[in-house]
Design a protein around this motif. Structure first.
Motif, mmCIF file in Angstrom:
data_model
loop_
_atom_site.group_PDB
_atom_site.id
_atom_site.type_symbol
_atom_site.label_atom_id
_atom_site.label_comp_id
_atom_site.label_asym_id
_atom_site.label_seq_id
_atom_site.Cartn_x
_atom_site.Cartn_y
_atom_site.Cartn_z
ATOM 1 N N TYR A 17 7.324 8.939 -3.020
ATOM 2 C CA TYR A 17 6.353 9.135 -2.047
ATOM 3 C C TYR A 17 5.501 7.647 -2.099
ATOM 4 O O TYR A 17 4.896 7.422 -0.832
ATOM 5 C CB TYR A 17 5.288 10.143 -3.066
ATOM 6 C CG TYR A 17 3.864 10.235 -2.475
ATOM 7 C CD1 TYR A 17 3.833 10.924 -1.406
ATOM 8 C CD2 TYR A 17 3.110 9.463 -3.155
ATOM 9 C CE1 TYR A 17 2.453 11.010 -1.137
ATOM 10 C CE2 TYR A 17 1.567 9.736 -2.671
ATOM 11 C CZ TYR A 17 1.339 10.516 -1.811
ATOM 12 O OH TYR A 17 0.229 10.503 -1.411
ATOM 13 N N LEU A 18 5.395 7.036 -3.099
ATOM 14 C CA LEU A 18 4.707 5.838 -3.126
ATOM 15 C C LEU A 18 5.318 4.768 -1.916
ATOM 16 O O LEU A 18 4.994 4.051 -1.369
ATOM 17 C CB LEU A 18 4.757 4.994 -4.426
ATOM 18 C CG LEU A 18 3.649 5.759 -5.207
ATOM 19 C CD1 LEU A 18 3.814 5.255 -6.780
ATOM 20 C CD2 LEU A 18 2.502 5.528 -4.880
ATOM 21 N N ALA A 19 6.781 4.833 -2.127
ATOM 22 C CA ALA A 19 7.416 3.961 -1.019
ATOM 23 C C ALA A 19 7.167 4.215 0.304
ATOM 24 O O ALA A 19 7.320 3.459 1.034
ATOM 25 C CB ALA A 19 9.440 4.026 -1.475
ATOM 26 N N TYR A 20 7.076 5.753 0.754
ATOM 27 C CA TYR A 20 7.090 5.938 1.887
ATOM 28 C C TYR A 20 5.590 5.555 2.378
ATOM 29 O O TYR A 20 5.253 5.359 3.599
ATOM 30 C CB TYR A 20 7.130 7.622 2.061
ATOM 31 C CG TYR A 20 6.819 8.274 3.264
ATOM 32 C CD1 TYR A 20 7.837 7.801 4.183
ATOM 33 C CD2 TYR A 20 5.670 8.865 3.803
ATOM 34 C CE1 TYR A 20 7.939 8.255 5.771
ATOM 35 C CE2 TYR A 20 5.583 9.393 5.085
ATOM 36 C CZ TYR A 20 6.511 9.149 6.060
ATOM 37 O OH TYR A 20 6.262 9.608 7.479
ATOM 38 N N TYR A 21 4.500 5.887 1.660
ATOM 39 C CA TYR A 21 3.202 5.387 2.101
ATOM 40 C C TYR A 21 2.543 4.052 2.038
ATOM 41 O O TYR A 21 1.905 3.486 2.343
ATOM 42 C CB TYR A 21 2.118 6.379 1.391
ATOM 43 C CG TYR A 21 2.128 7.714 1.956
ATOM 44 C CD1 TYR A 21 1.702 8.079 3.330
ATOM 45 C CD2 TYR A 21 2.882 8.976 1.314
ATOM 46 C CE1 TYR A 21 1.913 9.172 3.950
ATOM 47 C CE2 TYR A 21 2.887 10.002 1.734
ATOM 48 C CZ TYR A 21 2.311 10.344 3.279
ATOM 49 O OH TYR A 21 2.548 11.810 3.772
ATOM 50 N N HIS A 22 3.456 3.554 0.751
ATOM 51 C CA HIS A 22 3.032 1.942 0.436
ATOM 52 C C HIS A 22 4.372 1.288 0.275
ATOM 53 O O HIS A 22 4.851 0.897 -1.023
ATOM 54 C CB HIS A 22 2.188 1.804 -0.789
ATOM 55 C CG HIS A 22 1.029 2.559 -0.791
ATOM 56 N ND1 HIS A 22 -0.176 2.144 -0.124
ATOM 57 C CD2 HIS A 22 0.655 3.714 -1.275
ATOM 58 C CE1 HIS A 22 -0.966 3.126 -0.248
ATOM 59 N NE2 HIS A 22 -0.607 4.089 -1.071
ATOM 60 N N VAL A 24 5.247 -1.808 0.014
ATOM 61 C CA VAL A 24 5.216 -2.975 -1.010
ATOM 62 C C VAL A 24 5.618 -2.450 -2.061
ATOM 63 O O VAL A 24 6.401 -2.959 -3.071
ATOM 64 C CB VAL A 24 4.139 -3.943 -0.584
ATOM 65 C CG1 VAL A 24 4.252 -5.300 -1.508
ATOM 66 C CG2 VAL A 24 4.499 -4.405 0.865
ATOM 67 N N LEU A 25 4.453 -1.594 -2.622
ATOM 68 C CA LEU A 25 4.664 -1.052 -3.929
ATOM 69 C C LEU A 25 5.981 -0.355 -4.070
ATOM 70 O O LEU A 25 6.639 -0.245 -5.187
ATOM 71 C CB LEU A 25 3.627 0.176 -4.011
ATOM 72 C CG LEU A 25 3.221 0.592 -5.349
ATOM 73 C CD1 LEU A 25 3.302 -0.333 -6.516
ATOM 74 C CD2 LEU A 25 2.217 1.462 -5.483
ATOM 75 N N GLY A 26 6.565 0.556 -3.229
ATOM 76 C CA GLY A 26 7.813 1.200 -3.281
ATOM 77 C C GLY A 26 8.950 0.188 -3.696
ATOM 78 O O GLY A 26 9.815 0.561 -4.397
ATOM 79 N N ILE A 31 12.919 -2.193 -7.454
ATOM 80 C CA ILE A 31 13.472 -3.484 -8.234
ATOM 81 C C ILE A 31 13.336 -3.072 -9.662
ATOM 82 O O ILE A 31 14.177 -3.309 -10.508
ATOM 83 C CB ILE A 31 12.769 -4.666 -7.762
ATOM 84 C CG1 ILE A 31 13.025 -5.153 -6.289
ATOM 85 C CG2 ILE A 31 13.132 -6.029 -8.643
ATOM 86 C CD1 ILE A 31 12.340 -6.088 -5.816
ATOM 87 N N GLY A 32 12.148 -2.387 -10.119
ATOM 88 C CA GLY A 32 11.952 -2.218 -11.541
ATOM 89 C C GLY A 32 13.039 -1.191 -11.832
ATOM 90 O O GLY A 32 13.281 -1.415 -13.038
ATOM 91 N N VAL A 33 13.300 -0.193 -10.992
ATOM 92 C CA VAL A 33 14.303 0.980 -11.701
ATOM 93 C C VAL A 33 15.742 0.143 -11.820
ATOM 94 O O VAL A 33 16.008 0.459 -12.642
ATOM 95 C CB VAL A 33 14.356 1.946 -10.493
ATOM 96 C CG1 VAL A 33 15.488 2.941 -10.523
ATOM 97 C CG2 VAL A 33 12.973 2.773 -10.799
#
Length: 45
Positions: A17-22, A24-26, A31-33
């Motif tokens: 969800y975050l990767a779709y709407y944002h 850069v945050l996604g 990368i963190g995962v």
């Protein structure tokens, strides 16, 4: 389904969800995962 699987599914859904709407945050979450997964696999050996 155990608690770890349910938690992983919820966190995965939130990350998508975050990767779709944002994007850069996604990307940062992705990368963190990858880093955490690599660390956990190295620590198991």
């Amino acid at each position: 389904m155990d608690t770890r699987t349910a938690l992983a599914l919820v966190l995965g859904g939130l990350a998508v969800y975050l990767a779709y709407y944002h994007p850069v945050l996604g990307a940062a979450i992705g990368i963190g995962v990858v880093v955490v997964t690599l660390l956990l696999s190295l620590l198991e050996k």
